[in-house]
Design an enzyme around this catalytic site. Structure first.
Site, PDB file in Angstrom:
ATOM      1  N   THR A  63      -2.375 -17.769   5.811  1.00  0.00           N
ATOM      2  CA  THR A  63      -2.669 -16.496   6.469  1.00  0.00           C
ATOM      3  C   THR A  63      -3.697 -16.754   7.550  1.00  0.00           C
ATOM      4  OG1 THR A  63      -4.495 -16.016   4.991  1.00  0.00           O
ATOM      5  CG2 THR A  63      -2.346 -15.191   4.341  1.00  0.00           C
TER       6      THR A  63
ATOM      7  N   TRP B 202     -11.777   9.896   5.504  1.00  0.00           N
ATOM      8  CA  TRP B 202     -11.259   8.720   6.207  1.00  0.00           C
ATOM      9  C   TRP B 202     -10.530   9.134   7.483  1.00  0.00           C
ATOM     10  CZ3 TRP B 202      -8.739   4.994   2.022  1.00  0.00           C
ATOM     11  CH2 TRP B 202      -9.734   4.622   1.104  1.00  0.00           C
TER      12      TRP B 202
ATOM     13  N   GLU C  65       1.801 -12.903   2.442  1.00  0.00           N
ATOM     14  CA  GLU C  65       1.779 -12.919   0.978  1.00  0.00           C
ATOM     15  C   GLU C  65       3.037 -12.306   0.364  1.00  0.00           C
ATOM     16  OE1 GLU C  65      -0.692 -12.095   2.959  1.00  0.00           O
ATOM     17  OE2 GLU C  65      -2.648 -12.745   2.169  1.00  0.00           O
TER      18      GLU C  65
ATOM     19  N   LYS D 117     -14.956   5.712   8.008  1.00  0.00           N
ATOM     20  CA  LYS D 117     -15.395   6.657   6.985  1.00  0.00           C
ATOM     21  C   LYS D 117     -16.440   7.577   7.594  1.00  0.00           C
ATOM     22  CE  LYS D 117     -13.899   3.681   3.291  1.00  0.00           C
ATOM     23  NZ  LYS D 117     -14.141   2.841   2.121  1.00  0.00           N
TER      24      LYS D 117
END
Lengths: 558, 558
Positions: A198, A461, A343, A456
């Protein structure tokens, strides 16, 4: 009591063998680094992959050894996928856009035994050769008469070399002495077949070690009508690189269904890709949004159209709704939104309409198609709160997105970073994607942010992705990014960072007014910053860590 | 070295769990034996399958036990697929068209622990109850108030019963006391999930014991664009019965892709099926040729059309080219020819055009589409001579067709009949299909005959199927069969046996003249016999053994 069916391991060699037997003269066409076009068939590809397997065995490569590649999409890279994987070794694709130091780190971490590279990447080989003691074979993906002479550098920046000439073979010289007769061995389907790191924006890269089993199940899933929908009627051009999560599995999906494959090599500009589309009658393609923007710009500027292209899959990052609309309305090309991760092999969700949506008003259909989409059977997902409790599938409630399935990572290579999974009451492990998302009642998922990017503000959010998508729909905006900056009262507030289109004029006020009626008032960015360029990572994603660094000392207007 | 991906067994419970989670309100619609229409969702189906699993456990059923069904396509049969298989037991679907003695033989051979039956099949239960000592539970697929009272018969022909009343529960009473809370257990994916006996025309039936793994891989393969091509956009009506090789896998494929499912119950006449097509907006269906002839007759006689049906898969026996043409030209419905066997789960090949065929003249495309088709990845095939040597893929050379793959049988249940496989030099086992076929250079297979039906005339082979297909294209012919009859000079010569359409007139000479220019001269049948009916087996196939018996003493004209 066992069933009484044939017991044969799921090995990737069976894919190329299938294609060679049952689609023997279907073509693989490659634009080479040399600039010319190379053509051969699945039958040829299988033969040369077998030659490669014989050559690797003769060079002392054993099952389980890692073989690194630094290569564009092309037929020799394809042979590495099958020759290396088929013999039981592990093909380790490396992203050449990484810094040479990172590449050296990855090669050493993987303990690669050999490295195969395209001539474009000779400078990387020069830079890392001295630092990679596990590499026993350096092989240039070229004809024998093009073999480069490279001296190892220990001080690349200043152009100083150690003077030690690296022993480089050409790929053709490497395989030429060996027979194309080879029986693909049978072994445990859980054995490793491929390795991909990754491109984490923080910390060291982490390796994902795919098995033959996971790769084959992913390949079946990826071809389904609600996924890539590829068939023997297709001609597939993967723009997504083979060094980037196996080009989303297309080098496996293509021969599995017997589709013609077209590899674009190093030339990924709009003009070069478009010309291949037309010359080779490409029906299906896949790539990240930035590639499609380039193609759209070229096609638009030259008043062209797509004569055979029917569908594209767009993933890697969210595709701006305006891009989806342009492809559909101006060019009749279906853009399918996809989401996945290294992944996850990488496919998790794709966005297509279902039977129940076919009679919805067009605007509702379009709204739906902007989501990341619906899982393919094989992947399960859920959204949870920070305590791990399931959140409702109402299309509104944000949560941490977890996934699970036979092509999802269990642990990183060499168990780096410990066990990443979260376990439920039944002891089933779920992989935390790091994404924040909603899921609606029909199972459609929409990413609202990366968990580390979400803003935030006053305990609520704010999705930076929504704000970015809206901004790039403005005709003067070339690129946009939103980050949270510190705010004394609300903890964080959004800052919109914009790259204008060449010669375009737009003011802070005009851009903020553009959000009117499209978002909740308290989501409105507190300010706009105009920049020359937005920093991108090695896979073309916006580097928000870098942006946050750049704007560390920025103060919002009060 | 193992890959580091999540290791989860491929179990069929994951299919219904996927559908319940991600396609929760997609419908399953069933026409019941009672005649009414039942509707519920995948979520409901999963819940009731779990209730069933709890009920079976409470009744002492253990993993590996065989549970017999005598049932039409319907939601309760679907619950048996998932409830029985999901808990680790084996769902044993029995063809109710077999003679009760054969059914009793099969139940005893399988040592079934329970038998679930539709009310239509109460007479079978009456006939076999005394003869099946392993059955501990007889369950009628009906509401509690419909539970039938059945006395075991020991002399069914004369209507005499033993007077012993069989203890029968209704399905609803059986599952009602049990909770819908149940965690599908995890176990070895090679465990058995389903059992189906071949309706062999000679000798005792043989059981094929499918594993979870083989069933899941087949399910992935069956949904591919070049196979059934099913997706969440589809509404699927399987006419092919769930007692006949798992309805070609559609009860697994439907929930895997989240398609709406429509089960026709016992009413398979043209009118009933057509009405369901229209009412439920069916897009895709599958069945044997005789079913499609019935539907075509009904639709033609009533001057109707198909408003939503797009595609059908036709298999079980070769579909007459004229049927394919009528569907395509008159109704705009694509007929996909398929070939498979109980021993193959069942799908082996399907016939669709590929990229390279798209520019062929229409007649060549149509000719191609009359073949049985191309393998799905997962199945490999070859044609060999009687000594087992590979024959060329030239589209002309006949040979014995062998297959291989993870959803192909290895040995029959309880290893009946010993090892049926043929082994190659690498020790790989191939299953001999008993079919004679050609394969062309593109991998398209065409069955020319069953190896026991092919006519060997003067050392050359004559395909009875080709002769039959040509005969049924004659407007006066309802059904046709060709068998070989003894000939003093040529060993065998073809005899055409014909059932005329009601009120149609045609002579021997007219029928033979109809072959003019369509076949090699020496293929021309030596005679024509007109009959009232052609004997069919339990799955609708022509019983050539019976025909050969009927015409044992037949003498050809000289």
């Amino acid at each position: 009591m066992h069933g009484q069916m044939m017991d044969m391991p799921l090995l990737i060699s069976s894919i190329i063998e299938h294609a060679a037997r049952h689609h023997s003269d279907t073509e693989i066409v490659s634009r080479r680094v040399e600039g010319d076009i190379h053509r051969y068939t699945y039958s040829d590809c299988n033969k040369r992959s077998k030659q490669l397997a014989n050559a690797l065995s003769a060079s002392g490569i054993k099952a389980g050894n890692r073989i690194a590649t630094l290569a564009w999409n092309g037929y020799r890279h394809m042979e590495l996928y099958y020759g290396v994987g088929g013999m039981g070794a592990v093909v380790h694709t490396i992203n050449p856009r990484l810094h040479p130091d990172q590449i050296a780190w990855i090669v050493n971490h993987a303990e690669d035994s050999a490295l195969f590279f395209d001539l474009s990447f000779a400078p990387i080989v020069q830079a890392i050769a001295d630092k990679c003691p596990t590499i026993k074979h350096w092989v240039a993906l070229c004809d024998a008469d093009k073999t480069p002479a490279i001296s190892a550098a220990n001080d690349l920046k200043n152009g100083l070399t150690t003077g030690v000439v690296i022993d480089i073979k050409s790929y053709e010289a490497f395989i030429a002495p060996h027979s194309a007769t080879y029986h693909w061995p049978e072994f445990d389907e859980r054995n490793a077949v491929a390795l991909c790191y990754t491109s984490g924006t923080t910390g060291n890269p982490k390796g994902v070690l795919y098995s033959h089993r996971s790769t084959l199940l992913h390949a079946y899933g990826s071809c389904l009508p609600d996924a890539m929908n590829v068939s023997a009627k297709d001609c597939i051009l993967p723009v997504v690189p083979m060094f980037h999560v196996n080009a989303w599995g297309l080098p496996y999906a293509g021969p599995l269904v017997g589709a013609k494959l077209v590899f674009p090599g190093p030339m990924l500009d709009g003009k070069s890709v478009y010309e291949l589309f037309e010359q080779e009658k490409v029906t299906f393609s896949a790539g990240v949004p930035t590639v499609w923007l380039g193609i759209l710009q070229y096609v638009g500027a030259n008043k062209l159209s797509f004569s055979t292209l029917k569908r594209t899959v767009v993933g890697g990052s969210a595709c701006p709704p305006s891009t989806i609309a342009t492809f559909r309305d101006q060019y009749g090309v279906e853009v399918v939104h996809a989401w996945g991760m290294t992944e996850m092999s990488p496919l998790g969700t794709l966005c297509k309409l279902q039977n129940k949506h076919l009679n919805l008003p067009v605007e509702q259909q379009q709204k739906l198609l902007e989501k990341q989409g619906h899982v393919i059977y094989g992947v399960d997902m859920k959204v949870v709160d920070d305590a791990g409790n399931d959140l409702p599938w109402d299309g509104k409630t944000y949560g941490n997105l977890l996934v699970r399935g036979p092509w999802v990572v269990k642990e990183y290579f060499k168990a780096d970073g410990g066990d990443p999974l979260q376990y439920n009451a039944q002891g089933q492990g779920w992989f935390p994607t790091g994404d924040v998302a909603t899921i609606d009642v029909d199972g459609y998922m929409q990413i609202t942010d990366r968990s580390k990017d979400v803003i935030k503000s006053g305990g609520e959010w704010i999705s930076t992705i929504d704000l970015e998508n809206l901004a790039v729909a403005h005709p003067a905006v070339a690129q946009a990014a939103v980050i949270g900056v510190a705010h004394p009262k609300w903890d964080e507030r959004p800052l919109l960072i914009v790259v204008k289109k060449p010669d375009a004029q737009v003011t802070r006020e005009e851009l903020l007014a553009f959000y009117d009626g499209k978002i909740a008032k308290w989501w409105l960015p507190d300010d706009v910053a105009f920049v020359e360029a937005i920093p991108l990572g090695a896979t073309g994603k916006i580097l928000k860590t870098k942006l946050r660094e750049m704007f560390r000392d920025y103060r919002l207007p009060t």
